[in-house]
Design an enzyme around this catalytic site. Structure first.
Site, PDB file in Angstrom:
ATOM      1  CG  ASP A  42      28.689-116.556  28.036  1.00 13.82           C
ATOM      2  OD1 ASP A  42      27.668-117.254  28.095  1.00 13.82           O
ATOM      3  OD2 ASP A  42      29.050-115.934  27.015  1.00 13.82           O
ATOM      4  CG  ASP A  43      28.700-120.924  27.448  1.00 10.84           C
ATOM      5  OD1 ASP A  43      27.668-120.250  27.524  1.00 10.84           O
ATOM      6  OD2 ASP A  43      29.140-121.363  26.369  1.00 10.84           O
ATOM      7  CB  CYS A  81      24.138-116.891  25.278  1.00 13.52           C
ATOM      8  SG  CYS A  81      25.544-117.994  25.223  1.00 13.52           S
ATOM      9  CG  HIS A 135      23.569-112.259  22.191  1.00 11.57           C
ATOM     10  ND1 HIS A 135      24.621-113.156  22.259  1.00 11.57           N
ATOM     11  CD2 HIS A 135      23.515-111.827  20.900  1.00 11.57           C
ATOM     12  CE1 HIS A 135      25.158-113.270  21.057  1.00 11.57           C
ATOM     13  NE2 HIS A 135      24.511-112.480  20.214  1.00 11.57           N
ATOM     14  CG  ASP A 318      24.711-118.009  29.797  1.00 10.65           C
ATOM     15  OD1 ASP A 318      25.491-118.933  30.088  1.00 10.65           O
ATOM     16  OD2 ASP A 318      24.799-117.357  28.720  1.00 10.65           O
ATOM     17  CG  HIS A 319      23.509-121.922  28.904  1.00 11.53           C
ATOM     18  ND1 HIS A 319      24.714-122.513  28.644  1.00 11.53           N
ATOM     19  CD2 HIS A 319      23.494-120.760  28.207  1.00 11.53           C
ATOM     20  CE1 HIS A 319      25.385-121.742  27.807  1.00 11.53           C
ATOM     21  NE2 HIS A 319      24.690-120.664  27.530  1.00 11.53           N
TER      22      HIS A 319
HETATM   23 CA   LIG Z   1      26.094-118.706  27.500  1.00 14.58          CA
END
Ligand SMILES: [Ca+2]
Length: 473
Positions: A42-43, A81, A135, A318-319
């Site tokens: 994540d992130d 997300c 999510h 995810d980004h």
């Molecule tokens: Ca994320």
């Protein structure tokens, strides 16, 4: 003579039997579909050693990258997300009315669609979701044989002051914490341990598996055991070169990073102090090193169980993330820092640390993995397989499209062109950066007279490529 004959007979028997065994093993490899270990982080932004950065300690990711194909130019289709995950797992583009924000649910936006895990489950795979994959933990529930998520508050504080502050009404703990705790105190340690337990059980199964592990750091709050903070000397941490918001960039391109400001020790308005900015960067690095260790434990177990040769490993963030770039924090913009992502794939027997500059969109992951395991992707999938790139062929795609709210960006070679439009599709702001001369995206070319012809072509191409139902649904 008789003894000699017996020796030759026994040796022939051994060779024949070993030949039979070898043939059977090869046959098994050919007939049983490969497993997939699907690791979401994540992130995670691509500020990693194998992308040329040399300050974050991530030996396990580095090792995996050395056995994988590394995508230098992978882009999420939406920098938030929930929507990014739903888009990736369905292989469908976000539109003006689909896959919008962090709360996106696949079941709501595209009910009944055959997601990638569902396709695998329908074709005999055991599919397991651990941690943050979608999510909402129970989203696309029919796609999974089992779904597991660690118990407790997802902000996952360990320090008493943060737990207390986080449970008070309309309040959150701090944006980071440094706690003297074991790795398994935080969610990602638990997710890794669950993944390891699953691998041991899956090893015994007859079906191929799709094991999805959704690690939760380096998402805010930047909580990590102290030993990972200790890997870095804050006095060596510098603010990014692009710590500026140029006047020529449309004001719509920036935001007030409300996601960060929600935390207890971050001011609600105004500039982030230099000290706090460096503390945040330090916390982000600590979280990357922490999650790297957890991923390493899972990969070590995969090797120990001798599953490596039968398992494709794919790792993605995810980004992207702004870590002070453009004086921004978090995602939710279409600067490259929010769109570009780490993406690596290890295909046994095929990858060994190659790198590609092919432009790859996240909707391309679904058809690629489907092809690698010999399944046809459904017609709803809009991406294009990157398997030819894995096979060493020259890619025939040099573009990608990402969006967030009113912003749509066409990435075309070195050009990053963004338009802001309402439902009528008419641009009300534009920005264009040429990465060949301006990789930090500080010089907006979109309003310069000499670029109007280029802008006009890009605007046309953007509309042709933003997806067939972008305006209509
Ligand atoms: Ca994320």
């Amino acid at each position: 003579m008789k003894q000699q004959f017996l020796k030759i007979f026994v040796l022939s028997l051994v060779f024949t039997l070993s030949g039979i065994c070898k043939t059977t093993a090869q046959k098994n490899l050919k007939t049983k579909k490969p497993n997939i270990l699907f690791i979401a982080v994540d992130d995670l932004r691509p500020e990693l050693n194998f992308y040329g950065a040399n300050h974050i300690k991530s030996p396990n990711l580095d090792k995996l990258a050395s056995e994988s194909l590394v995508f230098n130019r992978a882009y999420c289709n939406i920098p938030v997300c929930g929507a990014s995950r739903a888009s990736l797992l369905s292989g469908m583009r976000p539109t003006r009315h689909r896959f919008i924000d962090h709360k996106t649910e696949l079941d709501v936006d595209v009910p009944g669609v055959v997601s990638f895990p569902k396709l695998l489950k329908q074709n005999g795979y055991t599919t397991i979701s651990n941690g943050k994959v979608y999510h909402h933990n129970n989203d696309d529930s029919l796609a999974w044989n089992s779904i597991w998520f660690p118990k407790g508050d997802t902000r996952d504080y360990q320090l008493e002051k943060n737990i207390k502050q986080n449970t008070a009404p309309n309040s959150r703990g701090e944006a980071f914490e440094l706690a003297e705790v074991d790795d398994n105190a935080y969610f990602d340690g638990k997710i890794a341990q669950k993944g390891i337990d699953d691998l041991r059980q899956l090893k015994e199964g007859k079906q191929p598996f799709f094991l999805a592990l959704g690690f939760m750091k380096p998402h805010l709050p930047f909580n990590a055991p102290k030993k990972y903070w200790d890997l870095y000397d804050r006095s060596n941490i510098e603010l990014p070169e692009s710590y500026v918001q140029p006047e020529t960039t449309p004001k719509e391109a920036f935001h007030n990073f409300g996601e960060l400001r929600n935390y207890g020790n971050v001011p609600k308005f105004g500039d982030i102090s230099e000290d706090l900015a460096k503390e945040l960067i330090h916390g982000y690095y600590a979280c990357v090193s922490y999650v790297d260790t957890q991923i390493g434990l899972v990969l070590d177990e995969l090797k120990r169980l001798e599953l490596e040769d039968d398992t494709i490993v794919i790792l993605w963030g995810d980004h992207g993330w702004n870590l002070g770039d453009h004086k921004l924090w978090c995602k939710h913009v279409t600067f490259e820092k929010a769109l570009r992502t780490p993406l690596i794939i290890k295909v046994p027997g095929k990858t060994s640390g190659q790198q590609t500059n092919a432009i790859t969109e996240y909707i391309d992951i679904y058809p690629s993995l489907a092809e690698l395991v010999g399944l046809n992707a459904p017609e709803t999938v809009e991406g294009q397989s990157f398997v030819p790139v894995i096979n060493g062929e020259t890619p025939d795609k040099d573009w990608g499209v990402s969006k967030f709210k009113d912003m749509v960006t066409l990435i075309k070679g070195d050009l990053f062109y963004t338009e802001w439009t309402k439902d009528d599709g008419v641009a009300y702001a534009r920005m264009l950066f040429d990465h060949k001369t301006d990789p930090l995206e500080l010089d907006n070319l979109a309003e310069k007279p000499e670029y109007q012809e280029t802008v006009s072509h890009l605007a046309e191409e953007l509309r042709a490529k933003w997806g067939k139902d972008f305006l209509n649904k």
